[in-house]
Motif scaffolding. Structure first.
Motif, mmCIF file in Angstrom:
data_model
loop_
_atom_site.group_PDB
_atom_site.id
_atom_site.type_symbol
_atom_site.label_atom_id
_atom_site.label_comp_id
_atom_site.label_asym_id
_atom_site.label_seq_id
_atom_site.Cartn_x
_atom_site.Cartn_y
_atom_site.Cartn_z
ATOM 1 N N VAL A 91 53.524 35.753 45.273
ATOM 2 C CA VAL A 91 53.530 36.841 44.291
ATOM 3 C C VAL A 91 54.066 38.096 44.979
ATOM 4 N N PRO A 92 55.013 38.820 44.364
ATOM 5 C CA PRO A 92 55.523 40.052 44.984
ATOM 6 C C PRO A 92 54.403 41.039 45.280
ATOM 7 N N GLN A 93 54.638 41.882 46.265
ATOM 8 C CA GLN A 93 53.621 42.847 46.663
ATOM 9 C C GLN A 93 53.215 43.752 45.500
ATOM 10 N N GLU A 94 54.204 44.099 44.645
ATOM 11 C CA GLU A 94 53.892 44.992 43.526
ATOM 12 C C GLU A 94 52.933 44.358 42.531
ATOM 13 N N LEU A 95 52.865 43.016 42.504
ATOM 14 C CA LEU A 95 52.001 42.319 41.541
ATOM 15 C C LEU A 95 50.691 41.862 42.167
ATOM 16 N N GLU A 96 50.537 42.019 43.485
ATOM 17 C CA GLU A 96 49.303 41.566 44.120
ATOM 18 C C GLU A 96 48.097 42.330 43.589
ATOM 19 N N THR A 97 48.270 43.644 43.369
ATOM 20 C CA THR A 97 47.154 44.441 42.828
ATOM 21 C C THR A 97 46.794 43.984 41.422
ATOM 22 N N LEU A 98 47.828 43.686 40.603
ATOM 23 C CA LEU A 98 47.566 43.199 39.248
ATOM 24 C C LEU A 98 46.825 41.872 39.278
ATOM 25 N N VAL A 99 47.279 40.949 40.124
ATOM 26 C CA VAL A 99 46.623 39.639 40.212
ATOM 27 C C VAL A 99 45.193 39.802 40.699
ATOM 28 N N ALA A 100 45.001 40.654 41.719
ATOM 29 C CA ALA A 100 43.643 40.873 42.230
ATOM 30 C C ALA A 100 42.745 41.481 41.158
ATOM 31 N N SER A 101 43.271 42.424 40.372
ATOM 32 C CA SER A 101 42.474 43.047 39.310
ATOM 33 C C SER A 101 42.115 42.034 38.223
ATOM 34 N N LEU A 102 43.094 41.197 37.853
ATOM 35 C CA LEU A 102 42.815 40.171 36.837
ATOM 36 C C LEU A 102 41.784 39.168 37.341
ATOM 37 N N ASN A 103 41.906 38.750 38.598
ATOM 38 C CA ASN A 103 40.926 37.815 39.151
ATOM 39 C C ASN A 103 39.542 38.443 39.231
ATOM 40 N N ALA A 104 39.511 39.747 39.603
ATOM 41 C CA ALA A 104 38.213 40.432 39.639
ATOM 42 C C ALA A 104 37.619 40.538 38.235
ATOM 43 N N MET A 105 38.478 40.797 37.242
ATOM 44 C CA MET A 105 37.987 40.850 35.859
ATOM 45 C C MET A 105 37.440 39.494 35.428
ATOM 46 N N LEU A 106 38.172 38.414 35.764
ATOM 47 C CA LEU A 106 37.692 37.073 35.416
ATOM 48 C C LEU A 106 36.380 36.763 36.136
ATOM 49 N N GLU A 107 36.259 37.229 37.374
ATOM 50 C CA GLU A 107 35.016 37.017 38.122
ATOM 51 C C GLU A 107 33.858 37.724 37.430
ATOM 52 N N ARG A 108 34.108 38.976 36.988
ATOM 53 C CA ARG A 108 33.042 39.704 36.293
ATOM 54 C C ARG A 108 32.697 39.046 34.965
ATOM 55 N N LEU A 109 33.719 38.594 34.238
ATOM 56 C CA LEU A 109 33.454 37.911 32.971
ATOM 57 C C LEU A 109 32.682 36.622 33.194
ATOM 58 N N ASP A 110 33.064 35.872 34.230
ATOM 59 C CA ASP A 110 32.372 34.618 34.525
ATOM 60 C C ASP A 110 30.920 34.889 34.887
ATOM 61 N N THR A 111 30.719 35.892 35.756
ATOM 62 C CA THR A 111 29.345 36.233 36.145
ATOM 63 C C THR A 111 28.534 36.721 34.954
ATOM 64 N N GLY A 112 29.154 37.615 34.153
ATOM 65 C CA GLY A 112 28.442 38.128 32.978
ATOM 66 C C GLY A 112 28.130 37.037 31.966
#
Length: 482
Positions: free
Chosen positions: A230-251
């Protein structure tokens, strides 16, 4: 209306940028070439005029000019666009070469007359590019030339006209401009096509991200977006989406567990009420037995009511717009009032309460009372008869620390953090240990007391923790200063 694709938009922007660059560069090159050609032609005109003046100055009289006509016209021979004319002082044409190209056929056939707008260079003045004038023939052809006086050897004046027809230069520049237009148009089209393909290739990670997120469902909240290549510019987006999915999964897991625990805890009093009622209805009962049944059902109703009230409080407290009424008060005095409220229950349980310390605290008084009351009720439930419960409020420097300590059996270390979870149960065989309210598993508990305490502390930006050892159990509320 359907939105335009990002690939097409970027390709159009790339093509437009390329067009703008081509226009600027092409215009610069075209203008530079035009100026260079003009400067070179002007230099040729000046050199030819200077050479003609030097040759004419060597001639004795105006009649000798005819004899040296070939020498004079040789200066412009070899260039079909160049013209020359030599006139005597009376305006009689003595020498001419291709003069029709400079003045037009009709003017060349008539007696010589200076072209319009041209300035004569005196015989004593130096011929420079500044003396070059520009005019048009009757047919519209552009011409540039110099008109200069020449002093012959005998002192007589003559006039030399050196000119160049610029039509061929115009045609050259026109053809060059047309080629620039063709090359520019082809370059823009090529840039758009290549840009479209390149951008589409570069945006493939975005399509992969969209594909990955499209596979996320309620049953697959554990799915994560792959971050490989994944390009460096999209790493933050991917990390944010994964963190959101983690929070949704936990919630979602917490919500599922909370719903299951709530249903289980509500099933118990309802089952008790149903079982007792069915037994009572199995045969006729005395009025005392019916009264006992109603009292038992009323207790179970109270338990359900407390459970529903606690669940509603937790739901409201998690809302971003939950209102807190913060003010400063004396924590020691507030703890004393809460202890006096529990004094009758403490006497019945054979427990002694002691209040120590005191300091100013900024918090919501109602929420503070609820948190301390839950902890105090929990402490009374698990303190043996003759035991001591201590309430302490201390200024800890970084904030205010409120401690509720009670004597009794210690809590295992693996349960200390989880006892603040909703409906958490420790080993049911150890009935002396508290659960989520400190008393889950007893008839008076709803399993939400300690969860409410933690929520109240989070609302105040503070923390709650439990410590337990052989001397007893301590619940510590840490409030931040200010």
């Amino acid at each position: 209306m359907r939105a335009r694709s990002l690939t097409t938009t970027l390709a159009l922007a790339f093509g437009g940028t390329t067009l703008a660059v081509f226009v600027l560069v092409g215009s610069f090159v075209y203008i530079a070439l035009s100026h260079q050609i003009k400067a070179q032609d002007d230099l040729d005109i000046v050199l030819a005029a200077r050479h003609a003046r030097r040759l004419a100055q060597e001639i004795e009289t105006s009649r000798g000019i005819d004899e040296h006509a070939e020498r004079l016209t040789s200066i412009v021979l070899g260039n079909e666009a160049m013209s020359m004319e030599v006139d005597d002082a009376g305006g009689r044409r003595l020498v001419e070469h291709n003069i029709a190209g400079a003045l037009g056929a009709s003017a060349a056939a008539a007696s010589s007359a200076p072209p319009p707008g041209i300035t004569r260079v005196p015989a004593s003045a130096r011929i420079t590019e500044g003396a070059i004038a520009e005019w048009r023939t009757p047919s519209g052809a552009p011409v540039r030339g110099i008109l200069a006086d020449v002093m012959l050897h005998d002192g007589e004046l003559a006039t030399v006209l050196v000119a160049r027809n610029m039509s061929d230069r115009w045609l050259l520049l026109d053809r060059y401009r047309d080629k620039l237009h063709i090359a520019g148009a082809a370059g823009v089209v090529l840039a758009f096509l290549l840009g479209y393909l390149l951008i589409r290739t570069l945006l493939r990670p975005l399509r992969d991200i969209a594909s990955s997120t499209g596979r996320v469902t309620v049953d697959r909240l554990h799915t994560r977006i792959a971050v490989t290549r994944v390009p460096q510019e999209l790493e933050t987006l991917v990390a944010s989406l994964n963190a959101m999915l983690e929070r949704l999964d936990t919630g979602f897991q917490r919500l599922s567990g909370f719903t299951a625990d709530l249903a289980h805890d509500m099933r118990t009093p309802l089952g008790n009420m149903r079982g007792a009622t069915e037994v009572a209805l199995a045969r006729p009962r005395s009025s005392d037995e019916y009264q006992t049944l109603l009292e038992s059902n009323l207790e179970e109703c109270d338990r359900l009511s407390r459970m529903i009230e606690n669940v509603l409080f937790l739901a409201r407290a998690e809302h971003p717009q939950f209102v807190k009424h913060m003010r400063e008060f004396d924590a020691g005095q507030e703890l004393t009032r809460i202890a006096e409220y529990f004094e009758g229950l403490a006497e019945d349980a054979g427990v002694t309460m002691r209040m120590t310390g005191g300091c100013k605290l900024s918090a919501d008084p109602e929420l503070f009372r609820r948190a301390v009351s839950n902890l105090l009720a929990n402490a009374m439930r698990y303190t043996p008869r003759g035991g001591l419960i201590t309430l302490d409020a201390t200024d800890a420097g970084e904030g205010v620390r409120v401690t509720i300590a009670n004597q009794g059996a210690p809590i295992a270390a693996e349960h200390l953090e989880r006892i603040f979870d909703r409906f958490y149960r420790v080993d049911p065989s150890r009935s002396t240990l508290p659960s989520s309210e400190g008393a889950a598993g007893t008839s008076g508990s709803t399993g939400l007391g300690l969860a409410i305490v933690r929520t109240i502390m989070e609302l105040h930006g503070g923390t709650v923790r439990a410590e337990s050892d052989a001397q007893g159990t301590r619940f510590i509320l840490q409030f931040r200063r200010g």
